[in-house]
Design a protein around this motif. Structure first.
Motif, PDB file in Angstrom:
ATOM      1  N   SER A  89      46.585  34.192  33.418  1.00  0.00           N
ATOM      2  CA  SER A  89      47.795  33.561  33.933  1.00  0.00           C
ATOM      3  C   SER A  89      48.040  32.397  32.983  1.00  0.00           C
ATOM      4  CB  SER A  89      47.570  33.054  35.351  1.00  0.00           C
ATOM      5  OG  SER A  89      47.376  34.142  36.211  1.00  0.00           O
ATOM      6  N   SER A 134      51.013  32.589  36.834  1.00  0.00           N
ATOM      7  CA  SER A 134      50.541  33.737  37.583  1.00  0.00           C
ATOM      8  C   SER A 134      51.699  34.717  37.748  1.00  0.00           C
ATOM      9  CB  SER A 134      50.044  33.239  38.932  1.00  0.00           C
ATOM     10  OG  SER A 134      49.619  34.298  39.697  1.00  0.00           O
ATOM     11  N   ASN A 137      49.862  38.963  39.451  1.00  0.00           N
ATOM     12  CA  ASN A 137      49.356  39.238  40.798  1.00  0.00           C
ATOM     13  C   ASN A 137      50.440  39.268  41.880  1.00  0.00           C
ATOM     14  OD1 ASN A 137      46.667  39.702  40.109  1.00  0.00           O
ATOM     15  ND2 ASN A 137      46.274  37.511  39.917  1.00  0.00           N
ATOM     16  N   ARG A 141      50.863  42.464  44.397  1.00  0.00           N
ATOM     17  CA  ARG A 141      50.232  42.282  45.709  1.00  0.00           C
ATOM     18  C   ARG A 141      51.212  42.549  46.850  1.00  0.00           C
ATOM     19  NH1 ARG A 141      46.526  37.032  44.011  1.00  0.00           N
ATOM     20  NH2 ARG A 141      44.831  38.263  43.118  1.00  0.00           N
ATOM     21  N   ARG A 147      38.636  40.562  50.841  1.00  0.00           N
ATOM     22  CA  ARG A 147      37.615  40.311  49.813  1.00  0.00           C
ATOM     23  C   ARG A 147      36.277  40.017  50.473  1.00  0.00           C
ATOM     24  NH1 ARG A 147      40.546  36.395  45.245  1.00  0.00           N
ATOM     25  NH2 ARG A 147      41.837  38.028  44.325  1.00  0.00           N
ATOM     26  N   LYS A 257      45.849  23.835  40.387  1.00  0.00           N
ATOM     27  CA  LYS A 257      46.001  25.266  40.119  1.00  0.00           C
ATOM     28  C   LYS A 257      47.312  25.431  39.338  1.00  0.00           C
ATOM     29  CE  LYS A 257      44.896  29.708  40.973  1.00  0.00           C
ATOM     30  NZ  LYS A 257      43.639  30.432  40.959  1.00  0.00           N
ATOM     31  N   THR A 259      48.110  27.298  37.030  1.00  0.00           N
ATOM     32  CA  THR A 259      48.516  28.659  36.680  1.00  0.00           C
ATOM     33  C   THR A 259      49.303  29.306  37.812  1.00  0.00           C
ATOM     34  OG1 THR A 259      46.350  29.362  37.456  1.00  0.00           O
ATOM     35  CG2 THR A 259      46.646  29.103  35.077  1.00  0.00           C
ATOM     36  N   MET A 260      48.730  29.283  39.000  1.00  0.00           N
ATOM     37  CA  MET A 260      49.405  29.941  40.121  1.00  0.00           C
ATOM     38  C   MET A 260      50.527  29.081  40.686  1.00  0.00           C
ATOM     39  SD  MET A 260      46.774  32.143  42.395  1.00  0.00           S
ATOM     40  CE  MET A 260      47.552  33.636  42.934  1.00  0.00           C
ATOM     41  N   ASP A 352      40.173  26.710  42.026  1.00  0.00           N
ATOM     42  CA  ASP A 352      39.404  27.695  42.799  1.00  0.00           C
ATOM     43  C   ASP A 352      38.036  27.930  42.184  1.00  0.00           C
ATOM     44  OD1 ASP A 352      40.842  28.936  40.744  1.00  0.00           O
ATOM     45  OD2 ASP A 352      40.969  30.859  41.757  1.00  0.00           O
ATOM     46  N   ARG A 549      42.920  31.763  50.684  1.00  0.00           N
ATOM     47  CA  ARG A 549      42.385  33.054  50.219  1.00  0.00           C
ATOM     48  C   ARG A 549      41.852  32.890  48.806  1.00  0.00           C
ATOM     49  NH1 ARG A 549      43.817  35.737  46.231  1.00  0.00           N
ATOM     50  NH2 ARG A 549      45.770  34.613  46.044  1.00  0.00           N
ATOM     51  N   ASP A 550      42.661  32.260  47.978  1.00  0.00           N
ATOM     52  CA  ASP A 550      42.275  32.047  46.589  1.00  0.00           C
ATOM     53  C   ASP A 550      41.042  31.133  46.500  1.00  0.00           C
ATOM     54  OD1 ASP A 550      42.462  31.985  43.811  1.00  0.00           O
ATOM     55  OD2 ASP A 550      43.804  30.252  43.849  1.00  0.00           O
ATOM     56  N   THR A 553      37.714  32.644  48.220  1.00  0.00           N
ATOM     57  CA  THR A 553      37.114  33.830  47.599  1.00  0.00           C
ATOM     58  C   THR A 553      36.497  33.503  46.240  1.00  0.00           C
ATOM     59  OG1 THR A 553      39.215  34.573  46.666  1.00  0.00           O
ATOM     60  CG2 THR A 553      38.589  35.445  48.839  1.00  0.00           C
ATOM     61  N   ALA A 584      36.838  38.566  42.101  1.00  0.00           N
ATOM     62  CA  ALA A 584      37.822  37.575  42.500  1.00  0.00           C
ATOM     63  C   ALA A 584      37.883  36.456  41.476  1.00  0.00           C
ATOM     64  CB  ALA A 584      37.463  37.009  43.870  1.00  0.00           C
TER      65      ALA A 584
HETATM   66  O1  LIG Z   1      46.984  35.064  39.688  1.00  0.00           O
HETATM   67  C1  LIG Z   1      46.275  34.150  39.240  1.00  0.00           C
HETATM   68  O2  LIG Z   1      46.682  33.337  38.406  1.00  0.00           O
HETATM   69  C2  LIG Z   1      44.867  33.944  39.671  1.00  0.00           C
HETATM   70  C3  LIG Z   1      44.503  34.719  40.867  1.00  0.00           C
HETATM   71  C4  LIG Z   1      43.332  34.204  41.536  1.00  0.00           C
HETATM   72  O3  LIG Z   1      42.718  33.235  41.173  1.00  0.00           O
HETATM   73  C5  LIG Z   1      42.906  34.940  42.722  1.00  0.00           C
HETATM   74  O4  LIG Z   1      43.608  35.839  43.163  1.00  0.00           O
HETATM   75  O5  LIG Z   1      41.840  34.622  43.242  1.00  0.00           O
END
Ligand SMILES: O=C(O)CCC(=O)C(=O)O
Ligand SMILES: NC(=O)C1=CN([C@@H]2O[C@H](COP(=O)(O)OP(=O)(O)OC[C@H]3O[C@@H](n4cnc5c(N)ncnc54)[C@H](OP(=O)(O)O)[C@@H]3O)[C@@H](O)[C@H]2O)C=CC1
Ligand SMILES: [Mg+2]
Length: 742
Positions: A89, A134, A137, A141, A147, A257, A259-260, A352, A549-550, A553, A584
């Motif tokens: 990402s 990101s 995903n 999704r 997970r 975070k 990236t996401m 994460d 969730r991120d 996991t 993950a």
């Molecule tokens: O999509 C992303 O940038 C990372 C995804 C991620 O860290 C996750 O799904 O646990």
């Protein structure tokens, strides 16, 4: 059951997982063929995604289709069966590096226009925006997330515990979070009863209306939130934390975070950089503005842009950088040898993984000399920061958790259809002028309003009703299947969560929950509850929104298994298909660096093995392909044997690496296929393969190990040369010739 063609899509991604694929995929294809299953690839790597957006710049031979869009569409169909490996990402520094490499490889694509002036440049920037952060995903999704560490993996970790750092009550490590004037405290949320279309409008102090986003369609029963983080409050908070870290003699570290949360978090990151280097920036503000330094790309943007300055000016700024390091608190380092700090690149420290790694190490990060030190972990928004503080508090009081005995915390995560914060990019704004931001419905009613000031970060998020129903159903199913308590990590004091709690309570009534332990607790409380049980060897399902969730996991697997790469990660797609993520965790850039330097790949493909087995199983269920079912059960058995015999990559040169572990999986899988009695044809076909692999074991391992030790050329980093990378990843002629016979 339909008899449609049995196809599994295996994604081509980046870095270590992409390298592993050069070795593992030919094996998978060979085995799958025996069940009439074709395993096809689609390229969703960063380089592939870039190229897909500039077809007109490329020759016919260079063009690749938009595989991500294709898979996004497939994910909404019942026949989808996709194995998704981790991909990059990209932050802007990573995007720039990938573009440069592609240009060097003869692809005539444009550079990234960070400050576009012309319409053409604006258009290019808009295309690159689709590649940034990101970008993969959320498209794939189309289902919620399940997970967990399968029993065999958990048992392996108990028998072969990874090392854990020591925790003592004397640790000075702690989390700092705003707690007011942030996303948590300003959040307002409503559920719309009927489908509607809303606009997001800023009305400035002078009464001018600016439409920030128009025509946002909401479905009946959808939750919509609005919130903002005050820039002034953020700056005051960050300045205090810089002071606090200095006073408490701990490292300053910022965990985001970027990236996401690709719009909000780079902005917050830039405030962090400005807080730490406040004097430097005040003194050289004009020069930095002329250079176009953008701290959203981290402090590294300054470091690279001052290269173009005259030597004396550059030296002056460099001296002031050193002065900042001397007068400020020590910074947590990403790479102390290269002088890369936590504030250099926003994608280097991803919360994460970074927070759990710090907790696993005993609450320490590394300083500029590579020495361990306690840290002040700065997590500005308080929605989820308390979760990490809860684990830290537990460890300070009780010492580190013990992987030999600890229980497990699997996760059921709400993420379908871009749920919650991770779907907020197109609805997040850095406010340019003070005023009121409102979400206005089709009838002109303001559903949500906030008074904001210039610089504030305002965002809206959505969560659709159907995914929430599906998530509750999945939670009940997992609780029923395991008999383990399921805790919804939701805080009734938070706008969004209050709406969600109502829905959870309603939808739980659709299910038989007799005898199940289902509770709703605020995140920090839920975390404390789960960690206390975990320490006693008890399991607890965490049922969370998308962000937790991120976080969870990575957090729990990293504590339990050492890495989240060993997780089973299933996304039951809402329209019946299956998306099987491998692990993950991330794509571990440092593994590639090691590979290129010494031809040794430490990447553990266990996540791929687990995903492949569930993918075959899903295929057998949806297509009635009985042979695919045999592939699934024998692969699971082979993975069990693989774990029992400890054939994961060793950590040192000279032991088996990723390639050796693939060989052993193949050997065990062929043996299991030969030994099973369900399908005589498969047994007959694999007996000679098993025999050949088994009698050549020593020779193959020798050939694989002999390849190690020197530099290797994969033809690129972001855009590898298939031939070179494949040759590097398949160095055993003996193994290759046996596979050719399957
Ligand atoms: O999509 C992303 O940038 C990372 C995804 C991620 O860290 C996750 O799904 O646990
Ligand atoms: N689903 C996806 O597509 C995801 C993609 N990413 C991307 O991955 C990149 C790096 O992310 P980051 O979160 O920092 O995580 P990393 O990939 O750096 O992983 C963190 C650590 O986990 C361990 N690890 C992870 N995977 C494996 C594996 N298969 N085998 C052995 N060890 C492993 C290593 O720890 P140690 O050395 O301590 O053993 C590694 O340093 C970024 O580009 C990010 O965008 C990140 C998360 C998910
Ligand atoms: Mg993650």
């Amino acid at each position: 059951m339909s008899t449609e063609k049995s196809t599994i899509i295996y994604t081509k991604t980046d870095e270590a997982p992409a390298l592993a694929t050069y070795s593992f995929l030919p094996m998978v294809q060979a085995f799958a063929k025996s069940a009439g299953v074709s395993v096809e690839t689609r390229d969703i790597s960063l380089a592939g995604r870039i190229l897909a957006h500039f077809p007109e710049n490329l020759t016919e031979a260079q063009r690749i289709g938009d595989h991500l869009a294709e898979l996004g569409e497939l994910a909404t169909k019942p026949e989808a069966n996709i194995i998704k490996l981790p991909n990059i990402s990209a932050s802007i520094p990573q995007l720039n590096a990938a573009i440069k490499e592609l240009q060097d490889h003869g692809y005539d694509i444009p550079s990234y226009p960070s400050d576009p002036k012309t319409d053409a440049e604006k258009e290019i920037k808009a295309r690159y925006a689709k590649v940034l952060g990101s970008a993969v995903n959320p498209v794939l999704r189309e289902g919620n997330s399940d997970r967990r560490a399968p029993g065999a993996v958990k048992n392996y970790a108990k028998k072969n515990p990874h090392s854990m750092g020591k925790w003592t009550a004397a640790s000075k490590t702690r989390v700092a979070t705003m707690g007011k004037d942030d996303f948590f405290s300003n959040e307002k949320s409503v559920t719309v009863p009927e489908a509607t279309t809303v606009d997001i409008v800023l009305t400035t102090a002078s009464g001018e209306k600016q439409v920030l986003k128009s025509g946002l369609a909401l479905k009946a029963g959808e939750i919509i939130d609005g919130t903002f983080m005050s820039a002034k409050a953020l700056d005051a908070f960050l300045a205090e934390q810089v002071e606090a870290a200095k006073k408490e003699e701990v490292l300053f570290s910022l965990h985001m975070k970027a990236t996401m949360m690709k719009v909000s978090d780079p902005i917050i990151f830039s405030h962090g950089v400005k807080a730490y280097f406040a004097d430097l920036i005040a003194k050289h503000g004009d020069t930095l503005a002329e250079l176009g330094v953008d701290f959203k790309n981290g402090f590294g943007d300054l470091v690279s842009k001052i290269e173009s300055l005259p030597a004396d000016k550059k030296a002056e700024i460099e001296a002031d950088i050193q002065a900042a390091y001397t007068s400020g608190p020590d910074l947590a380092m990403v790479n102390s040898d290269k002088g890369i700090t936590n504030l250099h690149v926003p994608s280097d420290v991803i919360i994460d993984a970074s927070m759990p790694a710090m907790i696993r190490s005993g609450g320490i990060m590394w300083d500029k000399d590579g020495k361990e030190a306690d840290t002040l972990a700065v997590i500005p928004d308080s929605c989820y920061a308390g979760v990490y503080q809860a684990v830290i508090d537990f460890c300070k009081e009780n010492g580190a958790l013990d992987p030999k005995t600890m229980g497990t915390v699997p996760n059921v995560g709400l993420m379908a259809q871009k749920a919650e914060e991770y779907g907020s990019h197109d609805k997040t704004f850095e406010i340019e002028e003070a005023g009121t931001v409102s979400i206005v419905d089709a009838d002109g009613n303001a559903l949500i309003s906030h008074e904001v000031e210039a610089g504030d970060i305002w965002r809206a998020c959505q969560a659709k009703d159907a995914p929430i129903r599906d998530w509750v159903k999945l939670a009940v199913a997992r609780a029923r299947a395991t008999g383990v308590p399921a805790i919804f990590w939701l805080d009734g004091d938070r706008g969004h969560d209050a709406q969600l709690i109502e829905k959870v309570n309603t939808y739980l009534q659709d299910h038989d929950t007799e005898g199940l332990d289902i509770q709703i607790l605020p995140p920090a409380v839920a975390c404390k509850f789960s960690v206390e049980r975990m320490a006693k060897g008890l399991d607890t399902i965490s049922v969370t929104g998308n962000v937790l969730r991120d976080y969870n996991t990575d957090l729990f697997p990293i504590l339990e298994l050492g890495t989240s790469a060993k997780m089973l990660s299933i996304v039951p797609l809402m329209n019946g298909g299956g998306l099987f993520e491998t692990g993950a965790g991330g794509s571990a850039p440092k593994h590639v660096q090691q590979f290129l330097k010494e031809n040794y790949l430490r990447w553990d493909s266990l996540g791929e093995f687990l995903a492949l087995a569930v993918s075959f199983e899903h295929l057998s269920e949806t297509t009635g392909n009985a042979k695919a079912k045999v592939l699934a059960t024998t692969l699971d058995a082979a993975t069990g044997k693989f774990l029992e015999n400890d054939k994961s990559p060793t950590r040192r040169l000279g032991g088996i690496d990723n390639r050796g572990s693939h060989f052993y999986l193949c050997l065990y899988w062929a043996q299991e296929l030969a030994a099973q009695t369900e399908d005589a044809e498969l047994a007959g076909a694999f007996q000679p393969v098993a025999d050949a692999l088994s009698s050549s074991e020593e020779k193959i391992v020798e050939e694989l190990i002999a390849a190690q030790g020197s530099e290797v050329d994969a033809g690129g980093y972001y855009h590898m040369d298939d031939e070179k990378a494949s040759a590097a990843m398949r160095p055993s002629a003996t193994l290759n010739s046996i596979l050719a016979l399957v």
